[in-house]
Design a protein around this motif. Structure first.
Motif, PDB file in Angstrom:
ATOM      1  N   ASP A  28       0.840  -1.211   0.000  1.00 19.51           N
ATOM      2  CA  ASP A  28       0.000   0.000   0.000  1.00 19.51           C
ATOM      3  C   ASP A  28       0.870   1.255   0.000  1.00 19.51           C
ATOM      4  O   ASP A  28       0.575   2.236  -0.678  1.00 19.51           O
ATOM      5  N   GLU A  29       1.943   1.205   0.778  1.00 16.52           N
ATOM      6  CA  GLU A  29       2.848   2.359   0.827  1.00 16.52           C
ATOM      7  C   GLU A  29       3.478   2.601  -0.552  1.00 16.52           C
ATOM      8  O   GLU A  29       3.554   3.748  -1.020  1.00 16.52           O
ATOM      9  N   ALA A  30       3.886   1.530  -1.206  1.00 15.73           N
ATOM     10  CA  ALA A  30       4.514   1.663  -2.524  1.00 15.73           C
ATOM     11  C   ALA A  30       3.511   2.207  -3.541  1.00 15.73           C
ATOM     12  O   ALA A  30       3.819   3.116  -4.317  1.00 15.73           O
ATOM     13  N   ARG A  31       2.291   1.667  -3.511  1.00 13.70           N
ATOM     14  CA  ARG A  31       1.262   2.154  -4.453  1.00 13.70           C
ATOM     15  C   ARG A  31       1.005   3.632  -4.235  1.00 13.70           C
ATOM     16  O   ARG A  31       0.882   4.408  -5.183  1.00 13.70           O
ATOM     17  N   ASP A  32       0.937   4.022  -2.966  1.00 11.75           N
ATOM     18  CA  ASP A  32       0.687   5.422  -2.626  1.00 11.75           C
ATOM     19  C   ASP A  32       1.807   6.335  -3.153  1.00 11.75           C
ATOM     20  O   ASP A  32       1.583   7.510  -3.447  1.00 11.75           O
ATOM     21  N   ALA A  33       3.015   5.759  -3.268  1.00 11.70           N
ATOM     22  CA  ALA A  33       4.156   6.557  -3.727  1.00 11.70           C
ATOM     23  C   ALA A  33       4.297   6.539  -5.252  1.00 11.70           C
ATOM     24  O   ALA A  33       5.250   7.101  -5.792  1.00 11.70           O
ATOM     25  N   GLY A  34       3.368   5.870  -5.948  1.00 11.06           N
ATOM     26  CA  GLY A  34       3.398   5.889  -7.414  1.00 11.06           C
ATOM     27  C   GLY A  34       4.071   4.687  -8.054  1.00 11.06           C
ATOM     28  O   GLY A  34       4.322   4.667  -9.256  1.00 11.06           O
ATOM     29  N   ILE A  35       4.373   3.662  -7.245  1.00  9.43           N
ATOM     30  CA  ILE A  35       5.008   2.457  -7.806  1.00  9.43           C
ATOM     31  C   ILE A  35       3.989   1.662  -8.622  1.00  9.43           C
ATOM     32  O   ILE A  35       2.840   1.499  -8.212  1.00  9.43           O
ATOM     33  N   GLU A  36       4.450   1.174  -9.781  1.00 11.98           N
ATOM     34  CA  GLU A  36       3.566   0.409 -10.673  1.00 11.98           C
ATOM     35  C   GLU A  36       4.037  -1.027 -10.881  1.00 11.98           C
ATOM     36  O   GLU A  36       3.265  -1.898 -11.255  1.00 11.98           O
ATOM     37  N   GLU A  37       5.332  -1.247 -10.677  1.00  7.74           N
ATOM     38  CA  GLU A  37       5.869  -2.602 -10.845  1.00  7.74           C
ATOM     39  C   GLU A  37       6.481  -3.074  -9.538  1.00  7.74           C
ATOM     40  O   GLU A  37       7.328  -2.381  -8.956  1.00  7.74           O
ATOM     41  N   PHE A  38       6.056  -4.243  -9.102  1.00  7.07           N
ATOM     42  CA  PHE A  38       6.415  -4.750  -7.781  1.00  7.07           C
ATOM     43  C   PHE A  38       7.232  -6.029  -7.964  1.00  7.07           C
ATOM     44  O   PHE A  38       6.745  -6.993  -8.553  1.00  7.07           O
ATOM     45  N   ILE A  39       8.450  -5.996  -7.494  1.00  9.97           N
ATOM     46  CA  ILE A  39       9.333  -7.149  -7.703  1.00  9.97           C
ATOM     47  C   ILE A  39       9.605  -7.809  -6.350  1.00  9.97           C
ATOM     48  O   ILE A  39      10.200  -7.182  -5.456  1.00  9.97           O
ATOM     49  N   PHE A  40       9.167  -9.045  -6.200  1.00 10.67           N
ATOM     50  CA  PHE A  40       9.366  -9.774  -4.947  1.00 10.67           C
ATOM     51  C   PHE A  40      10.569 -10.687  -5.086  1.00 10.67           C
ATOM     52  O   PHE A  40      10.641 -11.477  -6.033  1.00 10.67           O
ATOM     53  N   VAL A  41      11.492 -10.571  -4.165  1.00 11.76           N
ATOM     54  CA  VAL A  41      12.605 -11.522  -4.142  1.00 11.76           C
ATOM     55  C   VAL A  41      12.277 -12.552  -3.063  1.00 11.76           C
ATOM     56  O   VAL A  41      12.292 -12.233  -1.866  1.00 11.76           O
ATOM     57  N   THR A  42      11.932 -13.746  -3.506  1.00  7.98           N
ATOM     58  CA  THR A  42      11.411 -14.754  -2.583  1.00  7.98           C
ATOM     59  C   THR A  42      12.384 -15.917  -2.422  1.00  7.98           C
ATOM     60  O   THR A  42      13.498 -15.882  -2.939  1.00  7.98           O
ATOM     61  N   SER A  43      11.935 -16.932  -1.734  1.00  6.76           N
ATOM     62  CA  SER A  43      12.734 -18.149  -1.576  1.00  6.76           C
ATOM     63  C   SER A  43      11.764 -19.311  -1.401  1.00  6.76           C
ATOM     64  O   SER A  43      10.546 -19.112  -1.403  1.00  6.76           O
TER      65      SER A  43
END
Ligand code: G1P
Length: 297
Positions: free
Chosen positions: A44-59
């Protein structure tokens, strides 16, 4: 220079051992603060800041995270049929459009710098944000939003920063301040997890970053730093001598360290109290509870 920040990296590969046994079968990022998983606050914080692409580094063992952000047609149908429109709206708020989230795996736990490096192909040649979901920040204007605005002035690399007690500096990346302009400080050095006696200040890095892709070139070298890990702090420090340099940003807001049990409990209380639908009852409970405890002592 391009200062639009539309990509964000979420390093979520950690094992969450501090929260065992809970994290034996669920990712730490799915643990709930009131009624929303930790990761939702970061998204939500990222969306609020204008982020459109979300990259998850998982395991391994993190597939519950992928399911969480997937559509849930059966659940939606059933809520629709029962006329539970509030819950449906709540569910819709977690929806991410197809293609907005990408997952890459960190195959070995080699450090935060290495985790970010794993996302290099998706980041490509653009400035990008990094959000560590363990750091939850309550603020009127979200922390990353504040930083994106400040970054329009500075460019370069920017890290969220906060004063911490001297005996806590060894848990953080710490800034060596060149010029202190109040909310923005220019940085002449950064040290990951220094001993209190060797720390250049008590201004600590908190888990929000806006970085230029030059950081990835440093990470390509796989240099090992504090704790035998590939450190993001070292990669950012490598950018200090570049034209726009590195800045710390003292955000307005309250940060909770949800990577620790105490911090998680504190955040639960703060976010519970802040809720319109729960706050009053919860406040009454807490006040009565503490009074009773005091009386019994
Ligand atoms: C990481 C970073 C550290 C930063 C901290 C903020 O450490 O390496 O520089 O200060 O996050 O939460 P970690 O908490 O993953 O050990």
């Amino acid at each position: 220079m391009n200062r639009k920040v539309t990509k964000a990296v979420f390093p979520v590969a950690g094992m969450g051992t501090r929260f065992l046994p809970a994290t034996k079968s669920i990712p730490k990022e799915i643990m709930t603060l009131v009624d929303r998983p930790l990761i939702q606050y970061a998204i939500d914080e990222a969306r609020d800041a204008g982020i459109e692409e979300f990259i998850f580094v998982t395991s391994r063992g993190k597939s519950a995270l992928e399911d969480y952000f997937d559509a849930a047609p059966q659940l939606e149908d059933s809520l629709q049929k029962k006329g539970k429109t509030d819950l449906l709206a709540e569910l819709k708020r977690t929806d991410m459009p197809s293609g907005a989230i990408a997952y890459v795996r960190q195959r070995e736990a080699l450090g935060l710098g290495h985790a970010v490096w794993c996302a290099r192909r998706l980041i490509a040649d653009e400035p990008f944000a990094v959000l560590l979901p363990d750091d939850v920040i309550a603020a009127d204007k979200s922390c990353l939003h504040q930083m994106v605005e400040a970054y329009q002035e500075t460019g370069g690399c920017m890290v969220a920063a906060m004063e911490v007690p001297n005996d806590k500096v060894s848990s953080y990346g710490v800034l060596d301040v060149n010029q202190d302009l109040g909310s923005i400080v220019s940085v002449k050095g950064m040290v990951e997890k220094p001993k209190a006696s060797e720390a250049p200040s008590n201004l600590a890095v908190i888990g929000r970053y806006i970085l230029n892709p030059g950081v990835l070139d440093y990470l390509d070298q796989m240099q090992v730093g504090a704790g035998g890990e590939i450190q993001l702090t070292d990669a950012i420090a490598s950018q200090i001598k570049t034209e726009d340099g590195v800045h710390g940003y003292r955000f307005r807001g309250q940060r909770f360290d949800c990577g620790s049990k105490t911090g998680f409990l504190q955040a639960t209380v703060a976010f519970g109290l802040a809720r319109d639908d729960l706050g009053d009852d919860f406040r009454t409970f807490l006040t009565d509870f503490l009074e009773l405890r005091r009386a019994a002592e």
